[in-house]
Write an enzyme that holds these catalytic residues in place. Structure first.
Site, PDB file in Angstrom:
ATOM      1  N   GLU A   1      -1.894  -8.803   4.444  1.00 14.44           N
ATOM      2  CA  GLU A   1      -1.850  -9.288   5.828  1.00 14.44           C
ATOM      3  C   GLU A   1      -3.220  -9.516   6.450  1.00 14.44           C
ATOM      4  OE1 GLU A   1      -1.106  -6.297   4.746  1.00 14.44           O
ATOM      5  OE2 GLU A   1      -1.576  -4.717   6.189  1.00 14.44           O
TER       6      GLU A   1
ATOM      7  N   CYS B   1       0.835  -1.204   0.000  1.00 10.44           N
ATOM      8  CA  CYS B   1       0.000   0.000   0.000  1.00 10.44           C
ATOM      9  C   CYS B   1       0.874   1.261   0.000  1.00 10.44           C
ATOM     10  CB  CYS B   1      -0.943  -0.075   1.187  1.00 10.44           C
ATOM     11  SG  CYS B   1      -2.231   1.146   1.158  1.00 10.44           S
TER      12      CYS B   1
ATOM     13  N   HIS C   1      -3.806  -5.008   0.939  1.00  5.01           N
ATOM     14  CA  HIS C   1      -3.236  -5.489   2.207  1.00  5.01           C
ATOM     15  C   HIS C   1      -3.221  -7.017   2.267  1.00  5.01           C
ATOM     16  CE1 HIS C   1      -2.793  -1.681   4.273  1.00  5.01           C
ATOM     17  NE2 HIS C   1      -3.884  -1.302   3.631  1.00  5.01           N
TER      18      HIS C   1
END
Ligand code: XMP
Length: 638
Positions: A183, A95, A181
């Site tokens: 994660e 990002c 993202h």
């Protein structure tokens, strides 16, 4: 100082060279999750400030630059050493991290063009190491306002969402960027993408498994503690139980002293479960203090006024204060009664890695070790901290890892899988009151709720009790609305009604559905059952709470619920009796939560059977299910 070092020293402790992953921090909220993911993939990670000189990253095997709330165009945009991109170490920018790479290496970032927030589909090229083995179409979580409009020289696009660049790579330099993202759970193949980056792109082997870390921790405990004694306060929860288990494994039984305070507000057999489990793995000195009567009879001083005893108090904050203060006092007295020489005794705390990341003490600030004040941070513990006699053996682990370590140490699964449970326990799940809560709007609200409920063929009532919520930025303490009648259909209309009522009627922050159909509510219910914390109310709630948890466990629906709790509500058809509310939420961070879906995650047959059983066996008139999200309601009712 004799405290344990903040970060483990993998090189010093491990015979092989541990592959280290640097996570450069652009915003702590995301960083914590990346750290957890990298560790799940068996890597040692360090969280470092984005401004770190490239020089200091030379012995890292891979670098991840986290996402963050900034724009590269902002005046105060976090700075970064561009030499990091010339070290020859693989880099993944997430990002903001990707925009930083693009901006630094000669690409163009376009401000504010992209307003993608939430889950979107991307199309990825799969013939590259980052997306290898993954489907071309996948769902990811995007959350940024800027976008990379033109790639820097040498880069190629490897994923798009419409005309927006979602990922890029410089194959030769092994520099990658993703606009989304990887994660977070909402990114379908996020963990596989991080796996690919570390194993395929960076060619690492993942040589920091939990088993090795466990043996390192046991060694560290031995080295730090030596022949001194260690004291641990065991709450009943997972973290302190694992801390105690680590001490038991690492040290001779003679050196480990534990205390468990049973406040009387614990769940069914909770105190015995934790005490027996620790005894069975070798804990010898364990004091199990059964203190229900002391808590119920306790008073405290609030602003120079004596408040209490607890068994007469109805205000939720006063209840919390008395319980907290009594806990401090009893713990302190019990430690003193153990006759430990506190100049020669360590105190172990269950602090986890995310707690330290939150307080900025892992790598990022590299300043003295300060930790959050814990519920159990009594003056004695503060004094030990000053003396450097605190150890935190869980400080290298995230919650899931602590659970795994607990299993590895031989603690029972039902203990290590325990759901969160508040310090004041069942005491904040008994709504205490002496008077009905009736404001001038009561009658109008009652009619308005009935009209809303009528839209899905149900009766609606406002009940004369208050519960806690979060509306806007504020905590509210407002009315409960209940729906009742014959309803066994889809979840969606129920959910929509539970959202609509507090949206339209701001004096209501919580909506529940009554499961029993044999005792209809009157059109208006204005009386309550005066209720206090007593041996009887606590015992009643504890039995029912256990029954509810068991019913869902046996039907196989317990594991899907993040937190399941039962509340004793002081309303009934017949004066003097009570009702029960079942609150089941699904959440990963507890900041927001959604209710478990009735008819799916809480099957109708299980729930109605349970409701009928509870009303026939206990002095309970209605069993309801809380239908509200957080916000506008909180997880707990008080
Ligand atoms: P709320 O009710 O704020 O709960 O949505 C979010 C999470 O925090 C727990 N909780 C507490 N934990 N002492 C605690 O130790 C408290 O007073 C307390 N109040 C809420 C709650 O159980 C949930 O997991």
């Amino acid at each position: 100082m004799t405290t344990m070092p903040l970060s483990a020293q993998p090189d010093a402790l491990s015979p092989t060279t541990v592959e280290k992953v640097a996570i450069l921090d652009c915003g702590a909220q995301y960083t914590k999750v990346i750290d957890r993911r990298v560790r799940e993939l068996n890597f040692y990670s360090e969280i470092l400030p984005l401004s770190i000189p490239a020089e200091q990253l030379k012995d890292f095997a891979a670098v991840i630059i986290s996402g963050g709330p900034n724009s590269v165009f902002a005046e105060d945009a976090p700075a970064f050493d561009p030499q990091i991109l010339s070290l020859g170490i693989p880099v993944l920018g997430i990002c903001y991290g990707m925009q930083l790479i693009a901006h630094t290496m000669g690409g163009t970032v376009q401000p504010g063009a992209l307003k993608e927030f939430g889950e979107i589909a991307i199309g990825a090229k799969t013939g590259n190491p980052l997306f290898a083995g993954l489907p071309a179409q996948q769902v990811v979580l995007m959350s940024h306002g800027d976008k990379v409009a033109q790639l820097p020289p040498g880069f190629e696009p490897i994923a798009h969402s419409g005309d927006i660049l979602a990922a890029m790579m410089h194959a030769e330099k092994r520099i990658y960027g993703v606009q989304f993202h990887p994660e977070v759970e909402l990114t379908e193949h996020g963990q596989a993408i991080l796996h690919n980056f570390l194993y395929q792109v960076a060619g690492l082997t993942g040589n920091y498994p939990l088993e090795d870390r466990l043996s390192q921790t046991l060694d560290e405990i031995r080295q730090t503690v030596g022949k001194k004694n260690v004291f641990v306060l065991v709450s009943g929860g997972v973290d302190s139980a694992v801390t105690a288990a680590l001490l038991v494994k690492a040290l001779p039984a003679e050196q480990v002293f534990a205390l468990h305070v049973d406040t009387g507000f614990m769940r069914h057999e909770e105190s015995d479960t934790v005490c027996n489990a620790l005894r069975s793995i070798g804990l010898k000195h364990l004091e199990h203090l059964k203190a229900q009567a002391q808590f119920l009879d306790a008073t405290t001083d609030i602003d120079g006024r004596v408040v209490g005893p607890l068994r007469q108090v109805t205000n939720p904050e006063a209840k919390r204060r008395i319980i907290g203060d009594t806990f401090f006092k009893l713990t302190q007295d019990a430690i003193l009664a153990m006759n430990l020489n506190l100049d020669e005794t360590f105190i172990a705390q269950g602090t986890l890695r995310p707690d330290l990341i939150e307080s900025g003490n892992i790598g990022v600030s590299q300043i003295a070790h300060k930790i959050k004040t814990h519920h159990n941070d009594v003056p004695i513990i503060q004094a030990q901290r000053e003396k450097g006699l605190i150890i935190e053996p869980n400080r290298d682990w995230h919650k899931d890892e602590v659970r795994k370590i607990g299993m590895m140490l031989g603690l029972p699964a039902d203990l290590v899988q325990r759901q969160p449970f508040p310090g004041p326990g069942l005491a904040i799940r008994i709504l205490c009151t002496e008077q009905p809560y009736i404001t001038p709007q009561f009658e109008t609200l009652n009619q308005a709720v009935n009209a809303e409920a009528g839209e899905i063929g149900l009766q609606g009532n406002v009940l004369p009790v208050q519960s806690v919520g979060v509306q806007g930025d504020y905590r509210s303490y407002s009315y409960l609305a209940v729906l009742s009648g014959a309803y066994r259909q889809d979840w969606e209309p129920l959910k929509a009604t539970a959202i609509r009522i507090p949206n339209r009627l701001h004096d209501i922050n919580r909506v529940a559905l009554v499961l029993n159909q044999d005792k209809p509510l009157p059109a208006e219910l204005r009386h309550i059952t005066p209720t206090h914390l007593t041996e009887e109310t606590t015992g009643l709630l504890r039995r029912i709470d256990h029954e509810v948890a068991e019913a869902l466990r046996q039907s196989g629906h317990f594991a899907g619920i993040s937190q399941l709790l039962t509340v004793l509500v002081p309303v009934s058809l017949t004066p003097g009796r009570h009702s029960i509310a079942i609150r089941a939420v699904v959440t990963s961070d507890y900041m927001t939560a959604r209710p478990a879906k009735l008819g799916e995650e809480l099957p109708w047959d299980v729930m109605t059977e349970l409701a009928n059983r509870i009303t026939s066996q206990y002095p309970i008139d209605w069993v309801m299910v809380d239908l509200t999200s957080k916000p506008p309601a909180t997880v707990e009712w008080e």
